[in-house]
Scaffold this motif. Structure first.
Motif, PDB file in Angstrom:
ATOM      1  N   GLU A 115       1.038  -1.036  -0.229  1.00  0.00           N
ATOM      2  CA  GLU A 115       0.278   0.006   0.243  1.00  0.00           C
ATOM      3  C   GLU A 115       1.128   1.106   0.149  1.00  0.00           C
ATOM      4  O   GLU A 115       0.751   1.571   0.948  1.00  0.00           O
ATOM      5  N   PRO A 116       1.885   1.309  -0.879  1.00  0.00           N
ATOM      6  CA  PRO A 116       2.437   2.678  -1.111  1.00  0.00           C
ATOM      7  C   PRO A 116       1.474   3.797  -0.749  1.00  0.00           C
ATOM      8  O   PRO A 116       1.059   4.290  -1.505  1.00  0.00           O
ATOM      9  N   GLN A 117       1.948   5.196  -1.222  1.00  0.00           N
ATOM     10  CA  GLN A 117       1.778   6.913  -0.554  1.00  0.00           C
ATOM     11  C   GLN A 117       1.799   6.544  -1.963  1.00  0.00           C
ATOM     12  O   GLN A 117       3.215   6.645  -2.118  1.00  0.00           O
ATOM     13  N   PHE A 118       1.271   7.211  -2.612  1.00  0.00           N
ATOM     14  CA  PHE A 118       1.310   8.586  -4.103  1.00  0.00           C
ATOM     15  C   PHE A 118       1.058   9.424  -4.293  1.00  0.00           C
ATOM     16  O   PHE A 118      -0.200   9.591  -3.314  1.00  0.00           O
ATOM     17  N   GLU A 119       1.969  10.318  -4.300  1.00  0.00           N
ATOM     18  CA  GLU A 119       1.036  11.940  -4.553  1.00  0.00           C
ATOM     19  C   GLU A 119       0.146  11.929  -6.400  1.00  0.00           C
ATOM     20  O   GLU A 119       0.792  11.833  -6.768  1.00  0.00           O
ATOM     21  N   GLY A 120      -0.971  11.453  -5.897  1.00  0.00           N
ATOM     22  CA  GLY A 120      -1.777  11.634  -7.484  1.00  0.00           C
ATOM     23  C   GLY A 120      -1.740  10.862  -7.702  1.00  0.00           C
ATOM     24  O   GLY A 120      -1.681   9.492  -7.333  1.00  0.00           O
ATOM     25  N   GLN A 121      -3.344  10.423  -8.300  1.00  0.00           N
ATOM     26  CA  GLN A 121      -2.952   8.871  -8.542  1.00  0.00           C
ATOM     27  C   GLN A 121      -3.037   8.525  -9.878  1.00  0.00           C
ATOM     28  O   GLN A 121      -2.872   7.092 -10.162  1.00  0.00           O
ATOM     29  N   THR A 122      -2.544   8.859 -10.406  1.00  0.00           N
ATOM     30  CA  THR A 122      -1.307   8.308 -11.768  1.00  0.00           C
ATOM     31  C   THR A 122      -0.092   8.319 -11.797  1.00  0.00           C
ATOM     32  O   THR A 122       0.757   7.564 -11.980  1.00  0.00           O
ATOM     33  N   LYS A 123       0.293   7.511 -10.222  1.00  0.00           N
ATOM     34  CA  LYS A 123       1.449   7.561  -9.396  1.00  0.00           C
ATOM     35  C   LYS A 123       3.157   8.057  -9.780  1.00  0.00           C
ATOM     36  O   LYS A 123       3.220   7.034 -10.369  1.00  0.00           O
ATOM     37  N   GLU A 124       2.404   8.906 -10.459  1.00  0.00           N
ATOM     38  CA  GLU A 124       4.568   9.045 -10.455  1.00  0.00           C
ATOM     39  C   GLU A 124       5.346   9.733  -9.480  1.00  0.00           C
ATOM     40  O   GLU A 124       6.719  10.182 -10.001  1.00  0.00           O
ATOM     41  N   ILE A 125       4.582   9.678  -8.783  1.00  0.00           N
ATOM     42  CA  ILE A 125       5.819  10.291  -7.241  1.00  0.00           C
ATOM     43  C   ILE A 125       5.576   9.732  -6.389  1.00  0.00           C
ATOM     44  O   ILE A 125       4.020   9.670  -5.396  1.00  0.00           O
ATOM     45  N   LEU A 126       5.901   9.142  -5.767  1.00  0.00           N
ATOM     46  CA  LEU A 126       5.892   7.980  -4.046  1.00  0.00           C
ATOM     47  C   LEU A 126       5.916   9.423  -2.753  1.00  0.00           C
ATOM     48  O   LEU A 126       6.733  10.039  -2.357  1.00  0.00           O
ATOM     49  N   GLY A 127       5.337   8.798  -2.411  1.00  0.00           N
ATOM     50  CA  GLY A 127       4.784   9.896  -1.151  1.00  0.00           C
ATOM     51  C   GLY A 127       4.871   9.395   0.121  1.00  0.00           C
ATOM     52  O   GLY A 127       4.902  10.099   1.136  1.00  0.00           O
ATOM     53  N   THR A 128       6.097   7.988   0.518  1.00  0.00           N
ATOM     54  CA  THR A 128       5.617   7.222   1.601  1.00  0.00           C
ATOM     55  C   THR A 128       7.393   7.945   1.900  1.00  0.00           C
ATOM     56  O   THR A 128       8.156   7.588   1.610  1.00  0.00           O
ATOM     57  N   PRO A 129       7.186   8.392   3.243  1.00  0.00           N
ATOM     58  CA  PRO A 129       8.081   9.880   4.349  1.00  0.00           C
ATOM     59  C   PRO A 129       9.115   8.212   4.764  1.00  0.00           C
ATOM     60  O   PRO A 129       9.818   8.787   3.801  1.00  0.00           O
ATOM     61  N   ALA A 130       8.585   7.278   5.379  1.00  0.00           N
ATOM     62  CA  ALA A 130      10.008   6.569   5.795  1.00  0.00           C
ATOM     63  C   ALA A 130      10.701   6.232   4.750  1.00  0.00           C
ATOM     64  O   ALA A 130      12.055   5.546   5.085  1.00  0.00           O
ATOM     65  N   VAL A 131       9.742   5.443   3.717  1.00  0.00           N
ATOM     66  CA  VAL A 131      10.818   4.681   2.546  1.00  0.00           C
ATOM     67  C   VAL A 131      12.123   5.594   1.756  1.00  0.00           C
ATOM     68  O   VAL A 131      13.320   4.846   1.895  1.00  0.00           O
ATOM     69  N   ARG A 132      11.827   7.449   2.615  1.00  0.00           N
ATOM     70  CA  ARG A 132      13.355   8.070   2.348  1.00  0.00           C
ATOM     71  C   ARG A 132      14.778   7.526   2.847  1.00  0.00           C
ATOM     72  O   ARG A 132      15.890   7.082   2.292  1.00  0.00           O
ATOM     73  N   ASN A 133      13.530   7.681   4.108  1.00  0.00           N
ATOM     74  CA  ASN A 133      15.408   7.114   5.036  1.00  0.00           C
ATOM     75  C   ASN A 133      15.822   5.794   4.671  1.00  0.00           C
ATOM     76  O   ASN A 133      17.198   4.978   5.378  1.00  0.00           O
ATOM     77  N   ILE A 134      15.262   4.659   4.203  1.00  0.00           N
ATOM     78  CA  ILE A 134      15.417   2.830   4.289  1.00  0.00           C
ATOM     79  C   ILE A 134      16.307   3.210   3.401  1.00  0.00           C
ATOM     80  O   ILE A 134      17.473   2.138   2.814  1.00  0.00           O
ATOM     81  N   VAL A 135      16.196   3.788   2.232  1.00  0.00           N
ATOM     82  CA  VAL A 135      16.593   4.283   0.725  1.00  0.00           C
ATOM     83  C   VAL A 135      17.955   4.502   0.918  1.00  0.00           C
ATOM     84  O   VAL A 135      18.993   3.899   0.833  1.00  0.00           O
TER      85      VAL A 135
END
Length: 695
Positions: free
Chosen positions: A373-393
């Motif tokens: 269940e990733p969070q995207f900015e907008g319905q077309t899914k061009e930008i991932l918005g899940t904040p916690a993923v940044r630190n993990i990557v």
């Protein structure tokens, strides 16, 4: 539909889908070809999600002549049993209910793409007709929809969206239309996009479909995707299947010579987030959940300076990045800055600081993350918005890079050192180029100019209206001086064939007098420091002779522009002049002046001469054949090649990212170091297609 036939059932089916039809851009981005392709990938992605879950390894897509498209898979098949909450079959739920399906609650899909469970229903809502067939439980089940509403089409001669349609009123019917062997499962969906929704001229883009299918096959090793385009006179078929993974993808994307091997980096992390969860009672209750995020990266540095980066979330492309890409760049930047500081004396960096562009120069990378269940900015899914993923990557890339740089293996040590040398070299080049660019602004009449002496500049300071004409040799320059409009046309002569920059290093290119003069005259820098806003001319026109040597010079110049001043090409500001090949003088009787006809090919000349013979007109023989621009006098050159009223120019441009990738491959094939592929290309006859080369 008559108002008397409008029942509560229709209301319950259409209440959500009507919102989709009223504002389709919220769901698919646009209603042109881009939105049409987005719909197609929503259907394909459902089959890909099945493959990711281990069900089915074949997907077939066929574009039909009537504008419809069929997607087939051999996965589990959409459930056909009754869903207890709605009393509808699983097929009807999937295609008529928004936010319904197996992608919620973590039951069927641990990580999936699509429009958060609204993909199939959105496509259905935006289709004039959609037919679905499901192989399951030894039977083939079928259902049809008209603009999202289930019912029956009275087809007489094959499926047609214009056939009479009767909607279901009280109960839906999931028809049994055939039998299949035990254990055979799969889904077939054919739909016709609604012309009331999509703009006229919106079509499925074959090359984009091929590119995306190839990309998906790379991301899902072992998955086969077959594309059939039957819309033209000849049917086109392409198949994609790759046993490897994103390491192969990175190798495929890279076009320059390798500086390092392709490094594969994997890791994972967990995070918690509070999301509303649907309870059996129907209430949405905020619940704190622990999520797993898997990170997979393949990267390599090459000798070039272009960056090729692809990021994905559950194999869905995120072309505009998001938190995963931000984490990748932040983690890589922090680690390499620390490494440069540790090796500051050897690298001679002084107090200068690395910037992101220095690190990304020559980098080809593929980043994939998988999470539920990733969070995207907008319905077309061009930008991932899940904040916690940044630190993990960021943590994964820093940890894996540290292991690579501290490795005792000889290859790892050598390649790590080469990476540091390259990024520091890019930093120094950027700083030097910035200083150099400041001195290359267009000078006014009171300032001194350091432009090359051989430049014959124009008088106008209006960049949009000015033209730089690159001419071949001093003889052509002499004639062009007399033929030009000195108000807005500048001339720069080059001697013979410039350096092939596809094979040469950046330093070799900058030390080449002809290349350096062109970059200096245009005045906008080169490579990553190129700033098109600082370009001194609105158009750059390559004026080379109409012979083999002229074509080679034109190709060498285009290679220079594509590699080091690409924004000029992308903006459509680079042109190739089209000089004539022949001059035919038609002799008129009496005192009537003779007529001059210019032709641009042997075929055109033959046609002109044949026409003159049919009409009984005479012409001077022999026909003048121009071997070079220097053979024309000023009036002839002006009339045929330089005067805006009469000349013909060919614009050189790149339409989009896919076109740029293809152009990079062609330049590497034709101008690069590898001789064997070029030889195969020529032997196959592709390189001898004069029409392709000239256009």
């Amino acid at each position: 539909m008559a108002s008397s036939d409008y029942s509560a059932r229709h209301l319950s089916v259409l209440e959500g889908l009507e919102a989709v039809r009223k504002r389709p851009g919220m769901y698919i981005g646009s209603t042109d070809s881009r939105g049409l392709m987005h719909c197609l990938w929503e259907i394909i992605d459902n089959s890909v999600d099945e493959a990711l879950g281990g069900s089915g390894d074949e997907i077939a897509v066929e574009l039909h002549p009537d504008g419809s498209v069929t997607v087939r898979d051999k996965a589990r098949g959409i459930p056909v049993d009754i869903e207890p909450k709605t009393g509808l079959s699983g097929v009807e739920v999937v295609f008529t209910k928004l936010h319904a399906g197996g992608k919620f609650g973590g039951g069927s899909y641990a990580a999936s793409g699509g429009l958060h469970g609204v993909g199939a229903s959105v496509v259905n809502a935006l289709s004039e007709r959609l037919d679905v067939e499901v192989d399951r439980d030894g039977k083939t089940w079928a259902m049809s929809f008209h603009r999202g509403e289930p019912g029956i089409f009275a087809d007489t001669d094959g499926p047609n969206p214009a056939s009479p349609f009767t909607p279901f009123v009280s109960n839906s019917e999931l028809r049994i239309v055939g039998k299949v062997a035990k254990g055979v499962t799969g889904t077939r969906i054919r739909y016709w996009a609604d012309p009331q929704i999509f703009t006229k001229g919106a079509t499925f883009q074959t090359e984009e479909l091929f590119s995306r299918a190839r990309q998906t096959a790379f991301l899902v090793p072992g998955l086969g995707i077959d594309i059939t385009d039957a819309r033209g006179e000849e049917t086109t078929v392409e198949s994609f299947r790759f046993a490897g993974g994103i390491s192969e993808f990175a190798d495929f994307l890279s076009t320059d010579a390798p500086l390092t091997d392709t490094w594969r980096m994997q890791g994972s992390g967990t995070f918690t987030e509070t999301v509303p969860v649907l309870q059996p009672t129907g209430a949405m209750v905020p619940t704190e959940l622990t999520r797993d995020c898997e990170v997979d990266i393949a990267l390599r540095w090459g000798t070039g300076y272009d960056t090729t980066f692809r990021s994905f979330v559950n194999i869905i492309s995120t072309p505009k990045g998001g938190t995963h890409q931000a984490g990748f760049e932040a983690g890589l930047m922090k680690f390499l800055r620390a490494q440069v500081e540790l090796n500051a004396r050897r690298l001679k960096v002084g107090n200068d600081k690395l910037e992101k562009d220095d690190i990304l120069a020559g980098l080809t990378a593929v980043l994939t993350v998988r999470l539920p269940e990733p969070q995207f900015e907008g319905q077309t899914k061009e930008i991932l918005g899940t904040p916690a993923v940044r630190n993990i990557v960021a943590t994964v890339i820093a940890k894996e890079m540290a292991a690579r740089f501290s490795s005792s293996k000889r290859d790892d040590k050598a390649q790590s050192s080469l990476v540091l040398d390259k990024i520091v070299s890019e930093m120094k080049s950027r700083i030097s180029a910035r200083a150099h660019k400041e001195t290359q602004r267009r000078k006014n009449a009171l300032e001194s100019s350091s432009l090359p002496a051989k430049l014959v500049d124009c008088r106008s300071n209006d960049v949009a209206n000015s033209e730089l004409m690159i001419v071949e040799g001093d003889s052509a320059l002499g004639t062009a001086k007399l033929a030009r409009d000195s108000e807005y046309q500048a001339l720069l002569p080059i001697r013979g064939k410039i350096l092939n920059v596809q094979k040469a290093s950046v330093s070799d290119m900058l030390s080449n007098a002809e290349c350096a003069s062109i970059i200096q005259v245009i005045g906008a820098g080169s490579g990553r420091s190129f700033d098109i806003e600082q370009a001194r001319y609105g158009k750059v026109i390559i004026m080379s002779d109409a012979d083999v040597d002229g074509a080679h010079i034109r190709t060498l110049l285009l290679t220079l522009f594509f590699r080091y001043m690409r924004p000029m090409i992308e903006a459509g500001r680079v042109f190739a002049a089209v000089p004539p090949l022949h001059r035919v003088i038609v002799m008129n009787p009496g005192s009537k002046p003779n007529e001059t006809i210019y032709t641009y090919s042997e075929k055109e000349l033959d046609g002109v001469l044949a026409g003159l013979k049919r009409s009984g007109k005479k012409y001077q023989d022999p026909i003048q054949r121009y071997k070079g621009l220097g053979e024309m006098d000023a009036d002839q050159l002006s009339e045929t090649t330089m005067d805006r009223r009469f000349r013909t120019l060919r614009r050189v441009t790149v339409k989009d990212a896919a076109s740029a990738e293809e152009a990079s491959r062609v330049f590497e094939l034709l101008m690069g170091n590898e001789v064997a592929p070029r030889k195969e290309f020529i032997i196959a006859g592709e390189g001898l297609n004069r029409a392709r080369i000239d256009t």
